[in-house]
Design an enzyme around this catalytic site. Structure first.
Site, PDB file in Angstrom:
ATOM      1  CB  CYS A  68      -0.912  -0.026   1.225  1.00  0.00           C
ATOM      2  SG  CYS A  68      -1.817   1.495   1.522  1.00  0.00           S
ATOM      3  CB  CYS A  71       0.319   2.010   4.078  1.00  0.00           C
ATOM      4  SG  CYS A  71      -1.381   1.429   3.926  1.00  0.00           S
TER       5      CYS A  71
END
Length: 141
Positions: A68, A71
């Site tokens: 991700c 993230c």
């Protein structure tokens, strides 16, 4: 209490021609330190820290995944706002490693940050947030 002897290569002060290297005594304390970042926490660490009803210090739990990209950008921002002096702890949980934990807190998109205080969920946000939004989020805890 632990102690360690460190030998200095040079004398502390010149007192004469026959100075031996000085021995400096350093002590290390085994007292509990305030931890601020619990990275890649497992189920046991999560339960012990985030769900502790006696823990009045808010714990931000960052549910993330290695793949991700948002993230990867959010976690360093959260680290910069948390720590012993900030009054907030940060814990990261990899949802690929602990899918049951993510499901328990209804993590359906990444990144998801859940704030715990005294063992209970106080607030949460989903998706990337900038510096100003993180400060605002922390102010609501």
């Amino acid at each position: 209490m632990f102690s360690q002897v460190i030998r200095s290569a040079r004398p502390l002060a010149k007192a004469g021609p026959s100075i031996q290297p000085a021995l400096i005594q350093r002590s290390f304390h085994a007292s509990r330190i305030a931890r601020d970042h619990f990275l890649d926490a497992n189920d046991e660490a999560f339960t012990k820290r985030a769900l502790d009803e006696a823990n009045a210090k808010p714990v931000l739990v960052d549910f993330y995944a290695e793949w991700c990209q948002p993230c990867r950008v959010l976690t360093p921002l959260l680290k910069s706002h948390t720590g012993p002096e900030s009054g907030y702890d940060l814990m990261t949980v990899n949802v690929d490693d602990y899918p049951d934990l993510a499901a328990k807190f209804k993590v359906s998109a990444l990144p998801t940050v859940v704030a715990f205080k005294n063992g209970a969920v106080k607030n949460k946000f989903v998706g990337f947030r900038g510096d100003a939004d993180i400060k605002k989020f922390l102010g609501m805890l």
